[in-house]
Design a protein around this motif. Structure first.
Motif, PDB file in Angstrom:
ATOM      1  N   TYR A 124      -0.787   9.893  -6.173  1.00  0.00           N
ATOM      2  CA  TYR A 124      -1.001   9.678  -4.753  1.00  0.00           C
ATOM      3  C   TYR A 124      -0.944  11.017  -4.024  1.00  0.00           C
ATOM      4  O   TYR A 124      -0.221  11.936  -4.435  1.00  0.00           O
ATOM      5  CB  TYR A 124       0.072   8.751  -4.191  1.00  0.00           C
ATOM      6  CG  TYR A 124       0.138   7.418  -4.890  1.00  0.00           C
ATOM      7  CD1 TYR A 124       1.066   7.199  -5.907  1.00  0.00           C
ATOM      8  CD2 TYR A 124      -0.723   6.381  -4.548  1.00  0.00           C
ATOM      9  CE1 TYR A 124       1.137   5.979  -6.561  1.00  0.00           C
ATOM     10  CE2 TYR A 124      -0.657   5.151  -5.196  1.00  0.00           C
ATOM     11  CZ  TYR A 124       0.268   4.966  -6.210  1.00  0.00           C
ATOM     12  OH  TYR A 124       0.327   3.763  -6.856  1.00  0.00           O
ATOM     13  N   ALA A 139       7.752   8.803   1.297  1.00  0.00           N
ATOM     14  CA  ALA A 139       6.921   7.863   0.534  1.00  0.00           C
ATOM     15  C   ALA A 139       7.223   6.437   0.952  1.00  0.00           C
ATOM     16  O   ALA A 139       8.391   6.050   1.077  1.00  0.00           O
ATOM     17  CB  ALA A 139       7.177   8.046  -0.947  1.00  0.00           C
ATOM     18  N   GLY A 169       6.043   2.211   0.266  1.00  0.00           N
ATOM     19  CA  GLY A 169       5.321   1.282  -0.585  1.00  0.00           C
ATOM     20  C   GLY A 169       5.378   1.599  -2.058  1.00  0.00           C
ATOM     21  O   GLY A 169       4.552   1.135  -2.849  1.00  0.00           O
ATOM     22  N   ILE A 170       6.395   2.390  -2.450  1.00  0.00           N
ATOM     23  CA  ILE A 170       6.512   2.769  -3.846  1.00  0.00           C
ATOM     24  C   ILE A 170       7.990   2.828  -4.204  1.00  0.00           C
ATOM     25  O   ILE A 170       8.817   3.161  -3.357  1.00  0.00           O
ATOM     26  CB  ILE A 170       5.826   4.133  -4.103  1.00  0.00           C
ATOM     27  CG1 ILE A 170       5.681   4.417  -5.592  1.00  0.00           C
ATOM     28  CG2 ILE A 170       6.554   5.265  -3.404  1.00  0.00           C
ATOM     29  CD1 ILE A 170       4.826   5.632  -5.885  1.00  0.00           C
ATOM     30  N   VAL A 187       8.918   7.438  -9.490  1.00  0.00           N
ATOM     31  CA  VAL A 187       7.947   8.524  -9.383  1.00  0.00           C
ATOM     32  C   VAL A 187       8.426   9.676 -10.257  1.00  0.00           C
ATOM     33  O   VAL A 187       9.485  10.242 -10.014  1.00  0.00           O
ATOM     34  CB  VAL A 187       7.800   8.981  -7.917  1.00  0.00           C
ATOM     35  CG1 VAL A 187       6.877  10.195  -7.835  1.00  0.00           C
ATOM     36  CG2 VAL A 187       7.281   7.848  -7.057  1.00  0.00           C
ATOM     37  N   ASN A 211      13.691   8.343  -0.211  1.00  0.00           N
ATOM     38  CA  ASN A 211      12.278   8.341  -0.632  1.00  0.00           C
ATOM     39  C   ASN A 211      11.530   9.527  -0.052  1.00  0.00           C
ATOM     40  O   ASN A 211      10.415   9.384   0.491  1.00  0.00           O
ATOM     41  CB  ASN A 211      11.578   7.038  -0.204  1.00  0.00           C
ATOM     42  CG  ASN A 211      11.984   5.862  -1.054  1.00  0.00           C
ATOM     43  OD1 ASN A 211      12.881   5.958  -1.880  1.00  0.00           O
ATOM     44  ND2 ASN A 211      11.337   4.743  -0.848  1.00  0.00           N
ATOM     45  N   GLN A 218       0.842  -1.189   0.000  1.00  0.00           N
ATOM     46  CA  GLN A 218       0.000   0.000   0.000  1.00  0.00           C
ATOM     47  C   GLN A 218       0.881   1.244   0.000  1.00  0.00           C
ATOM     48  O   GLN A 218       1.784   1.377   0.819  1.00  0.00           O
ATOM     49  CB  GLN A 218      -0.905   0.016   1.222  1.00  0.00           C
ATOM     50  CG  GLN A 218      -1.879   1.190   1.252  1.00  0.00           C
ATOM     51  CD  GLN A 218      -2.776   1.144   2.481  1.00  0.00           C
ATOM     52  OE1 GLN A 218      -2.700   0.212   3.277  1.00  0.00           O
ATOM     53  NE2 GLN A 218      -3.597   2.155   2.626  1.00  0.00           N
ATOM     54  N   VAL A 219       0.616   2.152  -0.910  1.00  0.00           N
ATOM     55  CA  VAL A 219       1.409   3.371  -1.018  1.00  0.00           C
ATOM     56  C   VAL A 219       0.916   4.393   0.002  1.00  0.00           C
ATOM     57  O   VAL A 219      -0.284   4.617   0.159  1.00  0.00           O
ATOM     58  CB  VAL A 219       1.311   3.962  -2.426  1.00  0.00           C
ATOM     59  CG1 VAL A 219       2.056   5.287  -2.502  1.00  0.00           C
ATOM     60  CG2 VAL A 219       1.868   2.982  -3.455  1.00  0.00           C
ATOM     61  N   GLN A 220       1.864   5.004   0.701  1.00  0.00           N
ATOM     62  CA  GLN A 220       1.533   6.064   1.645  1.00  0.00           C
ATOM     63  C   GLN A 220       2.511   7.211   1.488  1.00  0.00           C
ATOM     64  O   GLN A 220       3.713   7.003   1.332  1.00  0.00           O
ATOM     65  CB  GLN A 220       1.619   5.560   3.083  1.00  0.00           C
ATOM     66  CG  GLN A 220       0.396   4.826   3.581  1.00  0.00           C
ATOM     67  CD  GLN A 220       0.463   4.586   5.068  1.00  0.00           C
ATOM     68  OE1 GLN A 220       1.429   4.010   5.565  1.00  0.00           O
ATOM     69  NE2 GLN A 220      -0.545   5.038   5.784  1.00  0.00           N
TER      70      GLN A 220
END
Length: 115
Positions: A104, A24, A26-27, A32, A77, A1-3
Motif C-alpha cells: 500500500y 494506517a 483499515g489494516i 504489516v 498504527n 479499505q486500507v488507507q
C-alpha cells in the motif's frame, strides 16, 4: 479499505528539520511486515530512504544515514520519519509504504528544502 494518511511535510531551509507522519487505517498494523518512506524527486524514480520491520529493525539509504530516523508505533498504527540536516537534494514528494500480504502507498507529502 486500507488507507495510509500522511502529514508533516512543508518548506524548510537547508540545515533545518521536518518530521513526517503516516497513519494506517483499515489494516491490522502488527501484521504489516515492513513500513517505509520513499521520496520521488521531479523527473526521477521513487526510491527507498528508510524502512522499519514489525520487529523494529531499521534500514537506511546511504545518503540519509545519520540524518534521518524512522520509528514505528504499533499501538497507534503509525510510522514517522524524523529528518534532520535537510539539504536541497532531499526535496521530493515523500510516500509512505506498507508491505504485508499486499503493498500500500500513501498519497504523498511534499518536502521542499530551499533558502
Amino acid at each position: 479499505q486500507v488507507q495510509l494518511v500522511e502529514s508533516g511535510g512543508g518548506l524548510v531551509q537547508p540545515g533545518g528539520f521536518l518530521r513526517l507522519f503516516c497513519a494506517a487505517f483499515g489494516i491490522i498494523f502488527k501484521l504489516v511486515r515492513v513500513m517505509g518512506w520513499y521520496p520521488q524527486a521531479p523527473g526521477k524514480q521513487r526510491e527507498f530512504v528508510a524502512t522499519i520491520t514489525r520487529t523494529t529493525t531499521t534500514t537506511y539509504a546511504d545518503c540519509v544515514k545519520g540524518r534521518f530516523s524512522i520509528s514505528r508505533d504499533n499501538a497507534k498504527n503509525a510510522v514517522d520519519l524524523q529528518m534532520d540536516s535537510l539539504q536541497p537534494e532531499d526535496t521530493a514528494v515523500y510516500y509512505c509504504n506498507a508491505q504485508g500480504s499486499y503493498t500500500y502507498w500513501g498519497q504523498g507529502n511534499q518536502v521542499t528544502v530551499s533558502s
